[in-house]
Design a protein around this motif. Sequence first.
Motif, mmCIF file in Angstrom:
data_model
loop_
_atom_site.group_PDB
_atom_site.id
_atom_site.type_symbol
_atom_site.label_atom_id
_atom_site.label_comp_id
_atom_site.label_asym_id
_atom_site.label_seq_id
_atom_site.Cartn_x
_atom_site.Cartn_y
_atom_site.Cartn_z
ATOM 1 N N UNK A 147 0.823 -1.218 0.000
ATOM 2 C CA UNK A 147 0.000 0.000 0.000
ATOM 3 C C UNK A 147 0.852 1.261 0.000
ATOM 4 N N UNK A 148 2.020 1.191 0.622
ATOM 5 C CA UNK A 148 2.877 2.374 0.713
ATOM 6 C C UNK A 148 3.958 2.388 -0.361
ATOM 7 N N UNK A 149 3.785 1.586 -1.417
ATOM 8 C CA UNK A 149 4.801 1.520 -2.471
ATOM 9 C C UNK A 149 4.933 2.866 -3.169
ATOM 10 N N UNK A 150 6.181 3.296 -3.364
ATOM 11 C CA UNK A 150 6.466 4.539 -4.068
ATOM 12 C C UNK A 150 7.298 4.216 -5.302
ATOM 13 N N UNK A 151 6.753 4.522 -6.460
ATOM 14 C CA UNK A 151 7.447 4.266 -7.704
ATOM 15 C C UNK A 151 8.708 5.135 -7.800
ATOM 16 N N UNK A 152 9.731 4.603 -8.454
ATOM 17 C CA UNK A 152 10.955 5.356 -8.694
ATOM 18 C C UNK A 152 10.886 6.193 -9.973
ATOM 19 N N UNK A 153 9.771 6.131 -10.677
ATOM 20 C CA UNK A 153 9.688 6.850 -11.947
ATOM 21 C C UNK A 153 9.924 8.357 -11.805
ATOM 22 N N UNK A 154 9.397 9.033 -10.773
ATOM 23 C CA UNK A 154 9.714 10.464 -10.648
ATOM 24 C C UNK A 154 11.221 10.718 -10.475
ATOM 25 N N UNK A 155 11.898 9.861 -9.746
ATOM 26 C CA UNK A 155 13.349 9.985 -9.578
ATOM 27 C C UNK A 155 14.059 9.828 -10.912
ATOM 28 N N UNK A 156 13.654 8.831 -11.687
ATOM 29 C CA UNK A 156 14.298 8.592 -12.986
ATOM 30 C C UNK A 156 14.071 9.770 -13.929
ATOM 31 N N UNK A 157 12.841 10.310 -13.933
ATOM 32 C CA UNK A 157 12.568 11.455 -14.813
ATOM 33 C C UNK A 157 13.393 12.668 -14.388
ATOM 34 N N UNK A 158 13.535 12.858 -13.090
ATOM 35 C CA UNK A 158 14.349 13.965 -12.594
ATOM 36 C C UNK A 158 15.799 13.809 -13.042
ATOM 37 N N UNK A 159 16.240 12.574 -13.194
ATOM 38 C CA UNK A 159 17.599 12.306 -13.668
ATOM 39 C C UNK A 159 17.729 12.489 -15.179
ATOM 40 N N UNK A 160 16.633 12.757 -15.868
ATOM 41 C CA UNK A 160 16.681 12.983 -17.306
ATOM 42 C C UNK A 160 16.356 11.777 -18.152
ATOM 43 N N UNK A 161 15.820 10.726 -17.549
ATOM 44 C CA UNK A 161 15.477 9.512 -18.294
ATOM 45 C C UNK A 161 14.025 9.546 -18.739
ATOM 46 N N UNK A 162 13.787 8.939 -19.890
ATOM 47 C CA UNK A 162 12.426 8.818 -20.408
ATOM 48 C C UNK A 162 12.167 7.369 -20.781
#
Length: 199
Positions: A147-162
């Motif tokens: 329930x408390x899972x947090x995706x790493x996608x915002x971190x990856x996008x902040x790093x410049x990845x798509x």
Amino acid sequence: MEIRPVSGIAVEPWLDELADLRIRVFRDYPYLYDGSPVYERDYLDRYARSEQSLFVLALEYNRLIGAATALPLMDADPEFQTPFRAHGPAPERVFYFGESVLLPEYRGEGVGHRFFDLRELYARDFGFDFTTFCAVVRDHDHPRRPRDYRSLEPFWRKRGYQAEPRLITRFPWRDLGDEEQTEKTMQFWLRDVTAVEIP
């Protein structure tokens, strides 16, 4: 904590610890990986044999608490090269990030950024144009998603990845509690490391 980059066969003294760390960290969602030390050593040996591989080790009093790996995509498993051969960029131009693993109690202290910083710098120093990694795709309503899972996608996008929709592969492993391996969908994320300044 010490962050220590090592390359190729120089990582040999840490391979058993790294295999154990991968098994421990990847048991958690979303990977749910039921790994074995024998498979892990074989997998990591591929990295150690690559002349341009990189292991970024996070050590506390010489105990391995985290690590990130990378190698030229041309030295990675064929399953990871295939989508690039079909859709580009050419595998020869790409540096592949295998994984970042860190014990939970050390997260949130900037280690993940250091893992990316050093691998990206290494890739560019060796003349690669792109860095990439792939992440497992799980259904949002997967029964084992915390329930408390947090995706790493915002971190990856902040790093410049798509996420690149055409760069998809499938790779098998056995989920926790399963009897057999099943193929998992893996989504590649890509960054052009020639386009921006890297710290």
